[in-house]
Design an enzyme around this catalytic site. Structure first.
Site, PDB file in Angstrom:
ATOM      1  N   SER A 284       5.701  -2.006   1.670  1.00  0.00           N
ATOM      2  CA  SER A 284       4.851  -2.930   2.375  1.00  0.00           C
ATOM      3  C   SER A 284       5.488  -3.265   3.854  1.00  0.00           C
ATOM      4  CB  SER A 284       5.088  -4.366   1.712  1.00  0.00           C
ATOM      5  OG  SER A 284       4.249  -5.163   2.695  1.00  0.00           O
ATOM      6  N   SER A 285       4.376  -3.027   4.905  1.00  0.00           N
ATOM      7  CA  SER A 285       4.936  -3.540   6.302  1.00  0.00           C
ATOM      8  C   SER A 285       5.483  -5.064   6.272  1.00  0.00           C
ATOM      9  CB  SER A 285       3.759  -3.187   7.102  1.00  0.00           C
ATOM     10  OG  SER A 285       2.719  -3.781   6.921  1.00  0.00           O
TER      11      SER A 285
ATOM     12  N   GLN B 158       0.438  -6.597  -3.504  1.00  0.00           N
ATOM     13  CA  GLN B 158      -0.543  -6.800  -2.559  1.00  0.00           C
ATOM     14  C   GLN B 158      -1.546  -5.723  -2.858  1.00  0.00           C
ATOM     15  OE1 GLN B 158       1.095  -7.718   1.590  1.00  0.00           O
ATOM     16  NE2 GLN B 158       2.607  -6.532   0.676  1.00  0.00           N
TER      17      GLN B 158
ATOM     18  N   ASN C 202      10.859   1.300   2.405  1.00  0.00           N
ATOM     19  CA  ASN C 202       9.631   1.452   3.337  1.00  0.00           C
ATOM     20  C   ASN C 202      10.096   2.368   4.412  1.00  0.00           C
ATOM     21  OD1 ASN C 202       6.899   0.329   3.477  1.00  0.00           O
ATOM     22  ND2 ASN C 202       7.342   0.051   5.379  1.00  0.00           N
TER      23      ASN C 202
ATOM     24  N   HIS D  85      -3.841 -10.255  -3.646  1.00  0.00           N
ATOM     25  CA  HIS D  85      -5.224  -9.781  -2.810  1.00  0.00           C
ATOM     26  C   HIS D  85      -6.407  -9.398  -3.848  1.00  0.00           C
ATOM     27  CE1 HIS D  85      -2.254  -9.327   0.815  1.00  0.00           C
ATOM     28  NE2 HIS D  85      -2.471 -10.548   0.571  1.00  0.00           N
TER      29      HIS D  85
ATOM     30  N   ALA E  22       0.894  -1.119  -0.156  1.00  0.00           N
ATOM     31  CA  ALA E  22       0.005  -0.069   0.060  1.00  0.00           C
ATOM     32  C   ALA E  22       0.652   1.308   0.149  1.00  0.00           C
ATOM     33  CB  ALA E  22      -0.853   0.027   1.254  1.00  0.00           C
TER      34      ALA E  22
ATOM     35  N   PHE F 190      -2.988   0.976   5.169  1.00  0.00           N
ATOM     36  CA  PHE F 190      -3.531   0.436   6.440  1.00  0.00           C
ATOM     37  C   PHE F 190      -2.794   1.008   7.869  1.00  0.00           C
ATOM     38  CE2 PHE F 190      -6.095  -3.718   4.998  1.00  0.00           C
ATOM     39  CZ  PHE F 190      -7.035  -2.682   4.365  1.00  0.00           C
TER      40      PHE F 190
HETATM   41  P1  NAD Z   1       0.504  -1.686   5.100  1.00  0.00           P
HETATM   42  O1  NAD Z   1      -0.446  -0.598   5.221  1.00  0.00           O
HETATM   43  O2  NAD Z   1       0.622  -2.634   5.976  1.00  0.00           O
HETATM   44  O3  NAD Z   1       1.923  -0.819   5.151  1.00  0.00           O
HETATM   45  C1  NAD Z   1       2.192   0.206   4.098  1.00  0.00           C
HETATM   46  C2  NAD Z   1       3.740   0.625   4.460  1.00  0.00           C
HETATM   47  O4  NAD Z   1       3.993   1.564   3.464  1.00  0.00           O
HETATM   48  C3  NAD Z   1       3.813   0.955   5.747  1.00  0.00           C
HETATM   49  O5  NAD Z   1       4.947   0.265   6.544  1.00  0.00           O
HETATM   50  C4  NAD Z   1       4.320   2.462   5.576  1.00  0.00           C
HETATM   51  O6  NAD Z   1       5.281   2.938   6.377  1.00  0.00           O
HETATM   52  C5  NAD Z   1       4.882   2.481   4.330  1.00  0.00           C
HETATM   53  N1  NAD Z   1       4.658   3.768   3.244  1.00  0.00           N
HETATM   54  C6  NAD Z   1       3.528   4.281   3.304  1.00  0.00           C
HETATM   55  N2  NAD Z   1       3.620   5.529   2.383  1.00  0.00           N
HETATM   56  C7  NAD Z   1       4.990   5.690   2.352  1.00  0.00           C
HETATM   57  C8  NAD Z   1       5.792   6.269   1.287  1.00  0.00           C
HETATM   58  N3  NAD Z   1       5.229   7.414   0.807  1.00  0.00           N
HETATM   59  N4  NAD Z   1       7.182   6.086   1.354  1.00  0.00           N
HETATM   60  C9  NAD Z   1       7.743   4.992   1.957  1.00  0.00           C
HETATM   61  N5  NAD Z   1       6.855   4.032   2.965  1.00  0.00           N
HETATM   62  C10 NAD Z   1       5.540   4.387   2.754  1.00  0.00           C
HETATM   63  O7  NAD Z   1       0.169  -2.212   3.454  1.00  0.00           O
HETATM   64  P2  NAD Z   1       0.588  -3.598   3.057  1.00  0.00           P
HETATM   65  O8  NAD Z   1       1.731  -4.216   3.475  1.00  0.00           O
HETATM   66  O9  NAD Z   1       0.311  -3.626   1.661  1.00  0.00           O
HETATM   67  O10 NAD Z   1      -0.564  -4.553   3.643  1.00  0.00           O
HETATM   68  C11 NAD Z   1      -1.864  -3.904   3.661  1.00  0.00           C
HETATM   69  C12 NAD Z   1      -2.969  -4.738   2.891  1.00  0.00           C
HETATM   70  O11 NAD Z   1      -4.014  -3.904   2.921  1.00  0.00           O
HETATM   71  C13 NAD Z   1      -2.350  -4.982   1.682  1.00  0.00           C
HETATM   72  O12 NAD Z   1      -2.150  -6.573   1.628  1.00  0.00           O
HETATM   73  C14 NAD Z   1      -3.427  -4.634   0.599  1.00  0.00           C
HETATM   74  O13 NAD Z   1      -4.163  -5.917   0.087  1.00  0.00           O
HETATM   75  C15 NAD Z   1      -4.474  -3.795   1.401  1.00  0.00           C
HETATM   76  N6  NAD Z   1      -4.400  -2.400   0.998  1.00  0.00           N
HETATM   77  C16 NAD Z   1      -4.339  -2.099  -0.224  1.00  0.00           C
HETATM   78  C17 NAD Z   1      -4.166  -0.526  -0.504  1.00  0.00           C
HETATM   79  C18 NAD Z   1      -4.154  -0.279  -2.184  1.00  0.00           C
HETATM   80  O14 NAD Z   1      -4.397  -1.040  -2.779  1.00  0.00           O
HETATM   81  N7  NAD Z   1      -3.577   0.747  -2.408  1.00  0.00           N
HETATM   82  C19 NAD Z   1      -4.569   0.147   0.359  1.00  0.00           C
HETATM   83  C20 NAD Z   1      -4.432  -0.233   1.716  1.00  0.00           C
HETATM   84  C21 NAD Z   1      -4.637  -1.654   1.975  1.00  0.00           C
END
Ligand code: NAD
Ligand code: ZN
Length: 252
Positions: free
Chosen positions: A199-200, A106, A224, A126, A29, A40
């Site tokens: 991704s976290s 994801q 990240n 996902h 995300a 998230f």
């Molecule tokens: P996550 O929300 O768990 O983690 C996102 C990570 O990105 C965080 O650790 C954050 O610190 C980092 N981050 C955010 N903006 C940033 C930037 N500009 N520069 C550097 N780092 C940045 O996301 P995830 O691991 O993808 O897991 C969440 C789940 O939720 C996914 O599996 C997905 O399916 C879903 N999701 C998708 C979206 C989307 O499609 N855009 C949005 C929200 C959630």
């Protein structure tokens, strides 16, 4: 190693990219936050507002299905106007250059496809939230149709077959798409550079892919802004903004 500043990060990344023959990006995300789609787990992210609705709860009650759809419609403005960001564009550059055969994501926002990567080369672990499917017969539905029916009837419509209609995403508790998992594994094992971006790395089984790449001998880069559990394993950790870190790699 953790890059001490942006210039160092870009320079190390450039060396790894130049030396790689097959780059596999794996995105979360964080790559889409600059496009106006909240993640998230960042402060203020979606998680802090609404806990996700697990799959069991969705199929168990009309009330939950309606709530899931209400939340989806409330996000529509963000999803509909989002355009690929600098991270998406840089990864599309690797793809066009023939350095990345495909990409694992994801994300459910369709932005990699919008950035010019063929849909067949975007492996979605996902699913995709820009359309809907019947959970029983897999018929595809457009969101605008679901919304129209929802607004007219006050609750979400069902498929002609009687099945529930859900965004084409994988919820917590829902089975992972077998074909996507298989392709992601093959791709991960084929690369010599694996780029985990935004991704976290806490959502399983998706988070297993960076580990798999590393064990298979690939170099691992984690971009990240917050630390992840796999940082110690990575050859390069970039804690800068994704757009800033990947912007120098955009061409064309
Ligand atoms: P996550 O929300 O768990 O983690 C996102 C990570 O990105 C965080 O650790 C954050 O610190 C980092 N981050 C955010 N903006 C940033 C930037 N500009 N520069 C550097 N780092 C940045 O996301 P995830 O691991 O993808 O897991 C969440 C789940 O939720 C996914 O599996 C997905 O399916 C879903 N999701 C998708 C979206 C989307 O499609 N855009 C949005 C929200 C959630
Ligand atoms: Zn159906």
């Amino acid at each position: 190693m953790i890059a001490s500043d942006l210039a160092t990060a870009v320079s190390h990344l450039r060396t790894l990219v130049d030396n790689a023959s097959v780059i596999v990006p794996f995105t979360g995300a964080g790559i889409s936050t600059e496009c106006g789609i909240p993640d998230f787990r960042s402060p203020g992210g979606l998680w802090t507002k609404n806990q996700p609705i697990p799959f069991d709860a969705f199929v168990a009650s009309q009330e939950m299905r309606d709530e899931a759809w209400r939340r989806r419609f409330s996000m529509e403005e963000n999803f509909a106007k989002a355009r690929p960001g600098r991270g998406h564009q840089a990864l599309a550059t690797f793809y066009r250059a023939g350095k990345s055969p495909a990409l694992i994501t994801q994300n459910i926002d369709n932005l990699h496809q919008s950035s010019g990567i063929a849909a067949s080369d975007v492996i979605e672990l996902h699913g995709n939230t820009t359309y809907a499917v019947c959970l029983d017969c897999a018929k595809r539905y457009e969101l605008s149709w679901v919304r129209e029916k929802f607004e007219a009837a006050g609750h979400v419509p069902e498929c002609a077959c009687g099945g529930y209609i859900k965004t084409a995403t994988i919820s917590f508790g829902q089975a992972m798409p077998a074909d996507a998992m298989q392709r992601a594994e093959e791709l991960t094992k084929s690369c010599d550079l694996f780029l985990a971006v935004g991704s976290s790395l806490v959502v399983w089984p998706a988070a297993g892919f960076p580990l798999m790449a590393k064990r298979n001998g690939a170099s691992l880069v984690i971009i990240n802004r917050e630390p992840t559990e796999f940082d110690d394993l990575a050859d390069l950790v970039v804690r800068n903004d994704i757009g800033d870190a990947l912007n120098p790699f955009i061409t064309g």
